[in-house]
Design a protein around this motif. Sequence first.
Motif, short mmCIF file in Angstrom:
data_model
loop_
_atom_site.label_atom_id
_atom_site.label_comp_id
_atom_site.label_asym_id
_atom_site.label_seq_id
_atom_site.Cartn_x
_atom_site.Cartn_y
_atom_site.Cartn_z
N ALA A 62 -34.83 27.29 -33.26
CA ALA A 62 -34.94 27.20 -31.80
C ALA A 62 -33.56 27.26 -31.15
N GLN A 63 -32.58 26.56 -31.71
CA GLN A 63 -31.23 26.63 -31.17
C GLN A 63 -30.66 28.03 -31.29
N THR A 64 -30.93 28.67 -32.43
CA THR A 64 -30.49 30.06 -32.60
C THR A 64 -31.14 30.96 -31.56
N TRP A 65 -32.44 30.77 -31.36
CA TRP A 65 -33.19 31.56 -30.38
C TRP A 65 -32.64 31.37 -28.98
N GLN A 66 -32.28 30.12 -28.64
CA GLN A 66 -31.75 29.87 -27.30
C GLN A 66 -30.36 30.45 -27.11
N MET A 67 -29.48 30.24 -28.09
CA MET A 67 -28.08 30.64 -27.94
C MET A 67 -27.88 32.15 -28.10
N LEU A 68 -28.68 32.78 -28.95
CA LEU A 68 -28.54 34.22 -29.19
C LEU A 68 -29.73 35.01 -28.65
N GLY A 69 -30.47 34.39 -27.71
CA GLY A 69 -31.71 35.00 -27.23
C GLY A 69 -31.54 36.40 -26.68
N ASP A 70 -30.54 36.62 -25.85
CA ASP A 70 -30.34 37.95 -25.26
C ASP A 70 -30.05 38.99 -26.33
N GLU A 71 -29.27 38.60 -27.32
CA GLU A 71 -28.91 39.54 -28.39
C GLU A 71 -30.14 39.85 -29.26
N ILE A 72 -30.94 38.81 -29.56
CA ILE A 72 -32.14 39.02 -30.36
C ILE A 72 -33.14 39.90 -29.60
N LYS A 73 -33.34 39.63 -28.31
CA LYS A 73 -34.28 40.42 -27.51
C LYS A 73 -33.82 41.86 -27.39
N SER A 74 -32.52 42.05 -27.23
CA SER A 74 -31.99 43.41 -27.14
C SER A 74 -32.18 44.16 -28.44
N PHE A 75 -32.04 43.46 -29.54
CA PHE A 75 -32.23 44.07 -30.86
C PHE A 75 -33.70 44.37 -31.11
N SER A 76 -34.58 43.38 -30.83
CA SER A 76 -36.02 43.56 -31.06
C SER A 76 -36.80 42.57 -30.21
N PRO A 77 -37.42 43.06 -29.11
CA PRO A 77 -38.26 42.16 -28.31
C PRO A 77 -39.39 41.54 -29.13
N HIS A 78 -39.88 42.27 -30.14
CA HIS A 78 -40.96 41.74 -30.96
C HIS A 78 -40.49 40.55 -31.80
N LEU A 79 -39.29 40.67 -32.36
CA LEU A 79 -38.75 39.55 -33.13
C LEU A 79 -38.54 38.34 -32.23
N TYR A 80 -38.04 38.59 -31.03
CA TYR A 80 -37.82 37.52 -30.06
C TYR A 80 -39.13 36.79 -29.78
N GLU A 81 -40.22 37.55 -29.55
CA GLU A 81 -41.53 36.96 -29.27
C GLU A 81 -42.11 36.27 -30.50
N LEU A 82 -41.95 36.91 -31.67
CA LEU A 82 -42.48 36.33 -32.90
C LEU A 82 -41.81 35.00 -33.21
#
Length: 654
Positions: A197-217
Motif C-alpha cells: 500500500a505504501q508503494t502504491w501510494q508513493m509510486l502510484g503515478d509511475e505504476i499507473k503510467s506503466f500499467s493502469p491494470h496493475l495499478y487497479e489490480l
Amino acid sequence: MKIMQLVFYILFTMVLCMISLAFAQPDPSERLDLRACFNEEFFLKIRAGQYCRRLFPEFSDRQYWDNIIHTDFQKKSAEHCIALADQALNLPIPECRFNGYVRFTIDGNRNVYEQEYFARRNRLGYLVVAMCITGNKDKYFSTIIDYIWAIMEESFWTVPAHAAYTKLPDGKTDPIPHPRTRYKIALFSAVTGAVLAQTWQMLGDEIKSFSPHLYELMHKDISKRALLSILDEQMDMDHPFIHGYNNWTPWCAHSMLITAVCMIEYPLLMEKIMRRLVEINARFVDNYDADGYCDEGATYWSKSAAELARTILIIDQMIPGACNEIFTNRQFVNMMEFPANMKMSPTHNLTFADGGIGVGSYSATLFYRLGRKTGSPKLLQAAVDETNSKMNVRMSGGGVGEYLRNELENITFPMSFDDIKQEHLQPPYITEYKNRLAIFHIGNGISASLKAGTNGENHNHNDLGHFCLYSDGKPIIIDFGQPEYTRQNFAAETRWQIIFNNANGHNAPLFNNAGQAYGKEYRSTLTVNSNLQGTFSGIADLSLAYPTEVGVERFTRVLTVTPTGITVTDAFKLKTPEDATITLFSPERFQRTNKGILLGNILFSTDNVDSVKADIWQCKDKNISTRWGKELTRIILKTKSNNYSLKFHKELRK
C-alpha cells in the motif's frame, strides 16, 4: 558527634526518599481510555473526509525528496538504504517455494520459507526508498515492478505458522492451508499489505503510467487480502488478535491503518475501518498494565506498545491535535518508557521471556518523536543512546519485512538534539514493576534483576525467581531470552520441553529434578527494600511457583545488592526433604580459584551448598548462540540444605 550522626542519618534518609520518588513507577491509577479520546467528533471528521491521506510524499514530489537530508543520521540511513537497493538489483528475486511452505507442517521449520518471504518485502522497501531519494526511476523501477508482481503472485501472504489448516480423515494435516487463509489477516499478511500500500501510494503515478491494470489490480488485491476482512464478522474466528491480549493486536492494527490510509478512498468505509481499529486497540490498552510493564519482554515491546505508538502518530498526522490527550496520559508515557527502563548496561537490555539484547536495535527516530510529543526526558535520552549506539549499524529493524516503514521513519523525520540536556540516570536506583520485576543499579558497575509475576504471561518462560547479574557492563549471570522459533516453540505440548523456556534453563531451584510449570496459577510476589547502609534487596515469595506435587510449603528468595556484588539466599520448606539443584549460565569463561569460581571480574562462592560443578555447555540454538556465544559456562549446584546462599562479589585485583 551524636549530632553529626543524626544529621548524616537525616540527609541519607532524604537522599533515599528522593531516589525512591524519582525512580519509582508513577501512580498507575491514570489509565488510557482510547474510546473516550477518539469520540464522535473525531469520527465525524473521518466521515467527512477531513483527514490527511498522504503518509509520505510521492516520488513525483522532487522538491521534497531532493531536499530531505538534513542530519548525519538521515544521511547514514539513506546511504545504507541505497547500498542495499543496489545490491538487490544484482540478486535474483528470492523464491518462495511450495516445498518451503509445507516444511512447517512436516517438521515444524519456519525459517526456510520465511527467510525468502521477508527478503522479498525488505528488498522492495530498499528499492522504493532508494528510487525516491535518488530520483533515478530508470535504475530501480523495473525491478520494483518485478518484486510487486512476485509478491502478488503468492497464493498466501500469511506465513505457514499463522495459516488456517484442516485435519484430513487419516488424522494428518493438509499441508496446504484452508482457502480462507488467502483473506486471513495475520501479522505478516498485514505487513505485506502495508508494504504494498505504501508503494502504491508513493509510486502510484509511475505504476499507473506503466500499467493502469496493475495499478487497479494492486488496489483491489491489497484491500481484499490485507484489510477488508477485518469488517467481516464471519472471519473473526481467524482474527483472535481483535480481543487485544498480546502484541498481535497493535501490530496488525498498525499495518492495517497504513493500508487503509493509503488505499481507502471513501470516507464512510474509512470510518468503519477506523472504528474497528480504535476498538481493538482500546482492548489492547485495557489489557495492558497501567505502569507500562510489557510481560512479553523488552524486544517484544517494539512489536506491541511501539506499534500502538506508531498508530497514534499516524492518527495525529491524519488529524493534527487529535491525539494530544493521549500523549500526555500517564499510562501511555509509562508504556513508551518501558524499554528505557530495561537497560542492564549501555549495550544490553534485560532478556526475560522471549526477549533479545535489544539496545541498538530499536528505532531512534520513534523514541525521538515520542519524546517530543510526550515531553519525556527518558525517551529523548533513549533516542540519543540509540543514535550513538555502535550496534545501530543496520539502521532499522527490517528483518520481518518492514524495512520500507522503518527506513521512511528514519529518513523523513529529522532529529535534532541541540536543545536536549543529556542526563543518564546515575546509581543507586531501582526500576520496579510491582510484584513482577525489579532491576537494581547499585553503583560500582553492579546491576542485577529479579523476576516475579506469573508463569502464564505472554511469550512466557518458567522463570519466577530468576536473577541476572551484570558487572561493568558485562553479563555475568544471564537469562537466555528468545530461542529460535519453530513449531515446537508455539505448541503447548512441546514448548516447555525446550530448555530455554522451561525451569531447567532458569536459576530458581529444581527439587528432586522437578521445577516450575506453565500456568497463571504458578505465581510469585516481589517486595523491594533499601536501607541506610546503601543496600537494596528484592524478596520473591515463590511458595506458589511450583506444582502441588513438588511439595513446596514455603519458599523465599532474597536478592541483596551492594556496590561490591550480590548475594542470593534461598530459604524453603518442603513436605518431603529433597535435593535442590540450581543451574547458572554465564557467557564468561570460568576460572577455578582457592576462593571459588571467577566469572569475569566476579568471584562466585556459596554457603551451605554440597557440590559445585562447572563445565562448558554447548549451545546449538541459532538465536541464543548468536546472542551469547556457542560455548557458555554452566554451573550446577546441588544441596540438601533448605537454606543456602550464592555470593557474587567483585574480585579486587592488584
